[in-house]
Design a protein around this motif. Structure first.
Motif, PDB file in Angstrom:
ATOM      1  N   ASN A 110       0.808  -1.216   0.000  1.00 23.78           N
ATOM      2  CA  ASN A 110       0.000   0.000   0.000  1.00 23.78           C
ATOM      3  C   ASN A 110       0.845   1.272   0.000  1.00 23.78           C
ATOM      4  O   ASN A 110       0.307   2.379  -0.010  1.00 23.78           O
ATOM      5  N   THR A 111       2.159   1.107   0.058  1.00 23.87           N
ATOM      6  CA  THR A 111       3.057   2.254   0.041  1.00 23.87           C
ATOM      7  C   THR A 111       3.809   2.244  -1.288  1.00 23.87           C
ATOM      8  O   THR A 111       4.630   1.360  -1.534  1.00 23.87           O
ATOM      9  N   PRO A 112       3.511   3.213  -2.189  1.00 19.75           N
ATOM     10  CA  PRO A 112       4.093   3.166  -3.545  1.00 19.75           C
ATOM     11  C   PRO A 112       5.595   2.933  -3.571  1.00 19.75           C
ATOM     12  O   PRO A 112       6.091   2.137  -4.372  1.00 19.75           O
ATOM     13  N   MET A 113       6.344   3.589  -2.672  1.00 19.22           N
ATOM     14  CA  MET A 113       7.802   3.472  -2.703  1.00 19.22           C
ATOM     15  C   MET A 113       8.292   2.101  -2.249  1.00 19.22           C
ATOM     16  O   MET A 113       9.443   1.736  -2.486  1.00 19.22           O
ATOM     17  N   LEU A 114       7.422   1.341  -1.566  1.00 21.17           N
ATOM     18  CA  LEU A 114       7.853   0.065  -0.990  1.00 21.17           C
ATOM     19  C   LEU A 114       7.177  -1.149  -1.617  1.00 21.17           C
ATOM     20  O   LEU A 114       7.374  -2.267  -1.158  1.00 21.17           O
ATOM     21  N   ARG A 115       6.369  -0.943  -2.644  1.00 22.21           N
ATOM     22  CA  ARG A 115       5.638  -2.070  -3.226  1.00 22.21           C
ATOM     23  C   ARG A 115       6.553  -3.193  -3.691  1.00 22.21           C
ATOM     24  O   ARG A 115       6.181  -4.364  -3.678  1.00 22.21           O
ATOM     25  N   ASN A 116       7.744  -2.836  -4.116  1.00 21.28           N
ATOM     26  CA  ASN A 116       8.673  -3.855  -4.610  1.00 21.28           C
ATOM     27  C   ASN A 116       9.421  -4.573  -3.504  1.00 21.28           C
ATOM     28  O   ASN A 116      10.263  -5.430  -3.769  1.00 21.28           O
ATOM     29  N   LEU A 117       9.122  -4.224  -2.237  1.00 22.15           N
ATOM     30  CA  LEU A 117       9.773  -4.875  -1.101  1.00 22.15           C
ATOM     31  C   LEU A 117       8.868  -5.882  -0.405  1.00 22.15           C
ATOM     32  O   LEU A 117       9.234  -6.406   0.635  1.00 22.15           O
ATOM     33  N   VAL A 118       7.691  -6.130  -0.942  1.00 25.46           N
ATOM     34  CA  VAL A 118       6.802  -7.121  -0.338  1.00 25.46           C
ATOM     35  C   VAL A 118       7.552  -8.455  -0.284  1.00 25.46           C
ATOM     36  O   VAL A 118       8.015  -8.960  -1.312  1.00 25.46           O
ATOM     37  N   PRO A 119       7.733  -9.029   0.923  1.00 27.87           N
ATOM     38  CA  PRO A 119       8.595 -10.208   1.072  1.00 27.87           C
ATOM     39  C   PRO A 119       8.270 -11.367   0.137  1.00 27.87           C
ATOM     40  O   PRO A 119       9.183 -11.991  -0.414  1.00 27.87           O
ATOM     41  N   ALA A 120       6.984 -11.675  -0.031  1.00 26.24           N
ATOM     42  CA  ALA A 120       6.631 -12.817  -0.885  1.00 26.24           C
ATOM     43  C   ALA A 120       7.094 -12.592  -2.319  1.00 26.24           C
ATOM     44  O   ALA A 120       7.568 -13.518  -2.982  1.00 26.24           O
ATOM     45  N   GLN A 121       6.963 -11.354  -2.802  1.00 25.73           N
ATOM     46  CA  GLN A 121       7.405 -11.056  -4.168  1.00 25.73           C
ATOM     47  C   GLN A 121       8.923 -11.160  -4.290  1.00 25.73           C
ATOM     48  O   GLN A 121       9.455 -11.707  -5.260  1.00 25.73           O
ATOM     49  N   LEU A 122       9.626 -10.626  -3.294  1.00 28.49           N
ATOM     50  CA  LEU A 122      11.085 -10.706  -3.317  1.00 28.49           C
ATOM     51  C   LEU A 122      11.560 -12.157  -3.255  1.00 28.49           C
ATOM     52  O   LEU A 122      12.455 -12.571  -3.990  1.00 28.49           O
ATOM     53  N   SER A 154      10.767  -6.027  -9.026  1.00 26.03           N
ATOM     54  CA  SER A 154      11.755  -5.328  -9.850  1.00 26.03           C
ATOM     55  C   SER A 154      13.046  -5.101  -9.069  1.00 26.03           C
ATOM     56  O   SER A 154      14.063  -4.708  -9.641  1.00 26.03           O
ATOM     57  N   PHE A 155      13.022  -5.360  -7.738  1.00 27.34           N
ATOM     58  CA  PHE A 155      14.218  -5.236  -6.919  1.00 27.34           C
ATOM     59  C   PHE A 155      15.104  -6.479  -7.003  1.00 27.34           C
ATOM     60  O   PHE A 155      16.251  -6.440  -6.571  1.00 27.34           O
ATOM     61  N   ASN A 156      14.578  -7.573  -7.517  1.00 30.96           N
ATOM     62  CA  ASN A 156      15.382  -8.794  -7.632  1.00 30.96           C
ATOM     63  C   ASN A 156      16.515  -8.600  -8.632  1.00 30.96           C
ATOM     64  O   ASN A 156      16.323  -7.965  -9.677  1.00 30.96           O
ATOM     65  N   SER A 157      17.693  -9.144  -8.288  1.00 27.73           N
ATOM     66  CA  SER A 157      18.842  -9.019  -9.186  1.00 27.73           C
ATOM     67  C   SER A 157      19.864 -10.102  -8.880  1.00 27.73           C
ATOM     68  O   SER A 157      19.858 -10.707  -7.803  1.00 27.73           O
ATOM     69  N   GLY A 158      20.753 -10.364  -9.846  1.00 20.19           N
ATOM     70  CA  GLY A 158      21.848 -11.306  -9.646  1.00 20.19           C
ATOM     71  C   GLY A 158      21.409 -12.758  -9.697  1.00 20.19           C
ATOM     72  O   GLY A 158      20.328 -13.095 -10.189  1.00 20.19           O
ATOM     73  N   ASP A 159      22.259 -13.625  -9.147  1.00 21.89           N
ATOM     74  CA  ASP A 159      22.005 -15.072  -9.142  1.00 21.89           C
ATOM     75  C   ASP A 159      21.922 -15.649  -7.740  1.00 21.89           C
ATOM     76  O   ASP A 159      21.645 -16.825  -7.577  1.00 21.89           O
ATOM     77  N   SER A 160      22.183 -14.832  -6.715  1.00 24.57           N
ATOM     78  CA  SER A 160      22.166 -15.333  -5.350  1.00 24.57           C
ATOM     79  C   SER A 160      20.801 -15.039  -4.716  1.00 24.57           C
ATOM     80  O   SER A 160      19.786 -14.940  -5.409  1.00 24.57           O
ATOM     81  N   LEU A 161      20.747 -14.880  -3.410  1.00 21.51           N
ATOM     82  CA  LEU A 161      19.470 -14.730  -2.720  1.00 21.51           C
ATOM     83  C   LEU A 161      18.705 -13.484  -3.135  1.00 21.51           C
ATOM     84  O   LEU A 161      17.471 -13.451  -3.053  1.00 21.51           O
TER      85      LEU A 161
END
Length: 335
Positions: free
Chosen positions: A288-300, A306-313
């Motif tokens: 519900n917070t636009p700046m933090l929508r990409n930090l929702v744990p299940a999505q990460l 869109s915050f996911n990157s690399g090959d590790s965790l």
């Protein structure tokens, strides 16, 4: 050195490097690893499956509730739980800490007899560093293991022993610093949290025990793999303490003699991660917070941010599992 000789050496290097790259294992997604007949597994191909599309998986997270998984898959529960009798912990308020699981399984063919492969060579920090260089490790003792000394983590300790006391095991403390955009997102989330709340760490820290599986459990592993052939060795890593989000983890690699080829082996690798539902649910307010929508744990966790990157965790569990299993296959085949 003459220009001609230099050109020959460069050309040879190009051929060698390209050949080496071509020899790497490739992943092939399938509904279930055991569903592919052994004779259909192609050379240098990892047959890979995870449970995201399983009928038991929650459609919003791609994870399976631990209770559903344990009840419907008792053999997997026996071998892939932190220990066979593990149940969801009871908190101080006498409420259950609900968990969900991510499970991946893979299978590949190796061009040597199973008896010629020695998994004891991988029960060390060097192996862990090879399969994921982004994670840093140091060895620890039984006195350092959190479930051995902290009553609040005792539910992650087997009922019949303490972690890290087996002479054949090594224990490590590992740390992974989040990569890409995630640290900046965590920093912002901490600024928006109430001051009384503990800051969210920008790293994952965990403790684990690595050891070879011994008899009689070794002889029982075909019931898990579904492959009727001799198990020559198996290696397991039990992650028994994590600083956030994850309750426990398991890596199990099983080597069996190829049923019809004397000079080949079949490796089956499992990765299971149990996640705390209270973290998944508590932090849904991020959506519900636009700046933090990409930090929702299940999505990460599931690699859908869109915050996911690399090959590790930081890539999310599905990509992390693929990268880790592919690295294991490459190491086993090369050595």
């Amino acid at each position: 050195m003459s220009l001609h000789r230099a050109a020959v050496l460069i050309a040879a290097c190009v051929v060698t490097c390209n050949g080496a790259a071509a020899q790497e294992f490739q992943l092939e997604d399938v509904p279930a690893a055991a569903s592919v007949p052994i004779e259909q597994i192609k050379p240098r191909t990892v047959i890979f499956a995870d449970q995201r599309n399983d009928k038991l998986a929650d459609s919003s997270t791609g994870l399976i509730p631990f209770d559903d998984w344990a009840r419907s898959r008792p053999v997997q529960r026996r071998f892939l739980s932190l220990f066979p009798s593990f149940v969801e912990p009871t908190l101080k308020q006498q409420t259950k800490l609900k968990l969900s699981v991510y499970q991946a399984e893979a299978r590949f063919r190796l061009t040597r007899p199973a008896a010629a492969l020695d998994l004891s060579r991988y029960a060390n920090v060097a192996f862990l560093e090879q399969i994921d260089p982004a994670v840093k490790h140091r060895t620890i003792t039984a006195a350092d293991a959190v479930p051995n000394k902290d009553a609040g983590a005792a539910h992650n300790r087997p009922p019949d022993r303490r972690w890290c006391e087996d002479a054949n095991a090594i224990c490590v403390q590992s740390r992974y610093m989040f990569e890409g955009k995630i640290p900046a997102g965590i920093q912002l989330a901490n600024k928006l949290r109430e001051e009384s709340k503990k800051p969210i760490p920008d790293f994952i820290e965990f403790q684990s025990e690595i050891m070879l599986v011994t008899q009689p459990h070794l002889a029982e592993l075909p019931s898990l793999t579904g492959l009727d052939s001799t198990v020559t060795s198996a290696l397991e890593q039990n992650i028994f303490w994590v600083n956030q989000v994850i309750q426990f983890g398991k890596l199990l690699a099983v080597l069996q003699q190829h049923p019809t080829e004397r000079e080949a082996a079949i490796a089956t690798v499992y990765i299971l991660i149990a996640v705390r539902n209270d973290v998944l649910n508590k932090q849904k307010e991020y959506s519900n917070t636009p700046m933090l929508r990409n930090l929702v744990p299940a999505q990460l966790l599931m690699g859908n941010s869109s915050f996911n990157s690399g090959d590790s965790l930081s890539a999310g569990l599905p990509k992390y599992a693929r990268s880790r299993i592919k690295a294991i296959a490459d190491i086993m085949e090369r050595e």
